[in-house]
Design a protein around this motif. Structure first.
Motif, mmCIF file in Angstrom:
data_model
loop_
_atom_site.group_PDB
_atom_site.id
_atom_site.type_symbol
_atom_site.label_atom_id
_atom_site.label_comp_id
_atom_site.label_asym_id
_atom_site.label_seq_id
_atom_site.Cartn_x
_atom_site.Cartn_y
_atom_site.Cartn_z
ATOM 1 N N LEU A 205 -3.322 1.539 1.865
ATOM 2 C CA LEU A 205 -3.573 2.976 1.923
ATOM 3 C C LEU A 205 -3.887 3.517 0.527
ATOM 4 O O LEU A 205 -3.186 3.208 -0.434
ATOM 5 N N HIS A 206 -4.933 4.319 0.430
ATOM 6 C CA HIS A 206 -5.199 5.102 -0.771
ATOM 7 C C HIS A 206 -5.473 6.536 -0.295
ATOM 8 O O HIS A 206 -5.464 6.806 0.900
ATOM 9 N N ASP A 207 -5.726 7.418 -1.236
ATOM 10 C CA ASP A 207 -6.082 8.784 -0.852
ATOM 11 C C ASP A 207 -6.952 9.367 -1.955
ATOM 12 O O ASP A 207 -6.559 9.399 -3.111
ATOM 13 N N ALA B 63 -8.182 11.592 -8.255
ATOM 14 C CA ALA B 63 -7.023 10.715 -8.359
ATOM 15 C C ALA B 63 -6.714 10.113 -7.003
ATOM 16 O O ALA B 63 -7.114 10.647 -5.971
ATOM 17 N N CYS B 64 -6.010 8.995 -7.045
ATOM 18 C CA CYS B 64 -5.483 8.441 -5.806
ATOM 19 C C CYS B 64 -4.172 9.169 -5.531
ATOM 20 O O CYS B 64 -3.297 9.250 -6.388
ATOM 21 N N ALA B 65 -4.045 9.729 -4.334
ATOM 22 C CA ALA B 65 -2.863 10.528 -4.017
ATOM 23 C C ALA B 65 -1.988 9.843 -2.982
ATOM 24 O O ALA B 65 -1.312 10.486 -2.190
ATOM 25 N N GLU B 66 -2.056 8.519 -2.957
ATOM 26 C CA GLU B 66 -1.186 7.772 -2.048
ATOM 27 C C GLU B 66 -0.687 6.571 -2.824
ATOM 28 O O GLU B 66 -1.491 5.778 -3.319
ATOM 29 N N TYR B 67 0.624 6.430 -2.945
ATOM 30 C CA TYR B 67 1.154 5.318 -3.739
ATOM 31 C C TYR B 67 0.675 3.988 -3.177
ATOM 32 O O TYR B 67 0.888 3.703 -2.002
ATOM 33 N N CYS B 68 0.008 3.196 -4.028
ATOM 34 C CA CYS B 68 -0.652 1.995 -3.524
ATOM 35 C C CYS B 68 -0.316 0.758 -4.333
ATOM 36 O O CYS B 68 -1.074 -0.199 -4.348
ATOM 37 N N GLY B 69 0.808 0.773 -5.047
ATOM 38 C CA GLY B 69 1.208 -0.418 -5.800
ATOM 39 C C GLY B 69 1.358 -0.095 -7.273
ATOM 40 O O GLY B 69 1.150 1.043 -7.691
ATOM 41 N N GLY C 180 -0.381 -0.478 -9.822
ATOM 42 C CA GLY C 180 -1.518 0.056 -10.575
ATOM 43 C C GLY C 180 -1.997 1.408 -10.065
ATOM 44 O O GLY C 180 -3.053 1.882 -10.473
ATOM 45 N N HIS C 181 -1.215 2.023 -9.172
ATOM 46 C CA HIS C 181 -1.601 3.307 -8.559
ATOM 47 C C HIS C 181 -2.087 4.322 -9.602
ATOM 48 O O HIS C 181 -3.105 4.994 -9.420
ATOM 49 N N HIS C 182 -1.354 4.391 -10.733
ATOM 50 C CA HIS C 182 -1.695 5.399 -11.733
ATOM 51 C C HIS C 182 -3.047 5.163 -12.383
ATOM 52 O O HIS C 182 -3.604 6.070 -12.982
ATOM 53 N N THR C 183 -3.573 3.940 -12.291
ATOM 54 C CA THR C 183 -4.867 3.700 -12.926
ATOM 55 C C THR C 183 -6.023 4.146 -12.032
ATOM 56 O O THR C 183 -7.169 4.126 -12.446
ATOM 57 N N MET C 184 -5.736 4.548 -10.793
ATOM 58 C CA MET C 184 -6.807 5.018 -9.901
ATOM 59 C C MET C 184 -7.092 6.488 -10.170
ATOM 60 O O MET C 184 -7.115 7.308 -9.269
ATOM 61 N N ARG C 185 -7.280 6.777 -11.426
ATOM 62 C CA ARG C 185 -7.586 8.136 -11.826
ATOM 63 C C ARG C 185 -8.994 8.097 -12.389
ATOM 64 O O ARG C 185 -9.342 7.202 -13.147
HETATM 65 CU CU1 CUA Z 1 -4.786 3.886 -4.721
HETATM 66 CU CU2 CUA Z 1 -2.715 5.021 -5.171
#
Ligand code: CUA
Length: 473
Positions: free
Chosen positions: A189-191, A224-230, A232-237
């Motif tokens: 899941l991502h957002d 930004a990615c607004a769904e915790y995805c692991g 590296g979630h914070h790098t999906m900006r």
């Molecule tokens: Cu992709 Cu959080």
């Protein structure tokens, strides 16, 4: 009495703060003013309840305060009161929900003339696809997914071959043109969320979700990615740029088509062992934390890694060769590269797979002369800043971020956290990159990892910073 006064002050303070500080909404940059209206309705309903409940408590505290001889009356049922509460609550909930349903219906049904962009979320990067000149997105299938073909486009489908693929990085869109976003996930899941556009949608593996919007302001907007995805979630900006139509077309023309990407082939070149290494890297999930294109991630990038001299966290240095890479896979926490956390698990691979991984890593450093390719040191510095992820924390347009902006930084007199001050010159900039926590500028946190760059790269970064203007008085 004191409690009643505190409650009334709380209500007055909350209302005052709301009008005094625009604390919860970014400026609108799309057609979705309706989103704000819906939000405001919810805000006023819940705000009114907040005020009513607090004032009611304040009144009750005063009216029913303790007096000698007074006894509380026991009243377990009050039909009239219950009816009122039920009716008022129902009306409040309907007022909050109904507008949202109407706006959402509109949000997911794109107008006929909307252009289409596909977004692919993967751990932990965004990729974008535009239909090519034919205006049609080509077919894709899971079996075609490979490292170079993350969308899984069908190589034999002419509609797919002219699709424009933006493999990583930033999205550009034209001003005032409605656009429908189709969202897919390659893994979890991502957002996809762009606050300025009021646009946000979950990306669900196996499902294509969609929404549309019309960008109404030229500019650079956070996504930004607004769904915790692991981890590296914070790098999906990333950023969405809204351009004038001509600028947008120019950008789009500079992006590769799927046919051009196919012609380049998979990384690893012709070597069989390196090709196997890529497979191993994908199977074992190495690429979740190690990029192969120089972008920053949880672990060191593999681009240009082989043959490099790395600073270790214990102060030693090491040359990255076969033996070091093998050890770093089998026993990763024996030596940690400075600036990275000891989070990598140990991998048990066959000798053959180990060699394949090393060969693949080496292939990413061969014939690689990217940082000095054309454009002079300023352009090289800009590329390094992008590759190393500097721009995640340093802006170049003067806007605030986690680190000081680079605009007009050079020559500026900066106050340091220890009370002294310093003029930003070349030596200071170089030190701040190599050993960022030696001197911290007042008002910032010591969160920057040290960067191990060559002198040439440092000079290029400094040249780029200088090109962004001088802050000398
Ligand atoms: Cu992709 Cu959080």
């Amino acid at each position: 009495m004191a409690i009643a006064i505190v409650l009334v002050l709380l209500v007055i303070g909350s209302i005052w703060f709301h009008f005094w500080s625009p604390w919860w909404i970014t400026p609108l940059a799309s057609n979705w003013g309706d989103m704000d209206d819906t939000l405001m309705i919810t805000f006023w309903v819940t705000g009114a309840v907040f005020v009513a409940v607090n004032l009611f408590i304040a009144v009750a505290v005063i009216r029913f305060r303790h007096k000698p001889g007074r006894k509380a009356a026991y009243e377990p049922e009050n039909k009239k009161l219950e009816w009122w509460l039920t009716i008022l609550t129902t009306i409040g909930v309907v007022i909050m929900l109904a507008p949202g349903l109407i706006v959402y219906e509109d949000f997911i049904h794109a107008p006929e003339d909307a252009s289409v962009v596909e977004i692919l979320g993967k751990q932990w990067q965004w990729a974008y696809r535009f239909p090519g000149n034919d205006g049609v997105l080509g077919n894709s299938e899971i079996r075609f997914v490979s490292f170079a073909n993350s969308f899984g486009l069908d190589p034999d489908d002419p509609n797919a071959r002219d699709d424009v693929v933006v493999a990583s990085g930033e999205l550009h869109l034209p001003l005032n043109k409605p656009v429908q976003m189709l969202l897919r996930s390659k893994d979890v899941l991502h957002d996809f969320y762009v606050p300025h556009f009021r646009a946000k949608m979950d990306i669900v593996p196996g499902v294509i979700t969609s929404f549309w919007f019309t960008p109404t302001r030229v500019g650079k907007f956070d996504s930004a990615c607004a769904e915790y995805c692991g981890v590296g979630h914070h790098t999906m900006r990333s950023f969405v740029f809204v351009d004038m139509p001509d600028d947008f077309q120019e950008w789009l023309d500079a992006q590769p088509t799927f046919a051009e990407i196919l012609a380049k082939g998979e990384p690893g070149g012709g070597s069989k062992s390196a090709a196997r290494g890529l497979e191993v890297a994908q199977e074992q999930g190495c690429l979740g934390c190690h990029s192969v294109d120089g972008t920053a991630s949880a672990g060191p990038t593999w681009r240009g890694l082989y043959g490099k001299t790395e600073n270790l966290s214990d102060g030693n240095t090491v040359e990255v060769d076969d033996a070091y890479l093998k050890e770093a896979i089998v026993n990763p926490n024996a030596s940690i590269v400075k600036g990275f956390a000891a989070i990598m698990p140990a991998y048990q691979l066959s000798e053959e797979d180990l060699k394949a991984l090393v060969d693949f890593t080496r292939s990413l450093s061969e014939g690689d002369d990217q940082s000095s390719a054309g454009g002079g040191p300023i352009e090289a510095g800009r590329q390094i800043a992008e590759e190393q992820g500097c721009l995640g924390c340093h802006t170049t347009d003067g806007s605030p971020s986690a680190g000081p902006t680079w605009k007009n930084l050079f020559g500026k007199n900066e106050k340091l956290a220890d009370g002294s001050s310093i003029v930003v010159d070349e030596a200071f900039l170089q030190e701040s990159i190599r050993d960022p926590n030696a001197t911290i500028i007042n008002g910032f946190s010591p969160i920057m990892p040290p960067y191990d760059l060559t002198n040439e790269q440092l000079d290029a970064l400094v040249a780029y910073t200088k090109s962004l203007g001088s802050g000398a008085e």
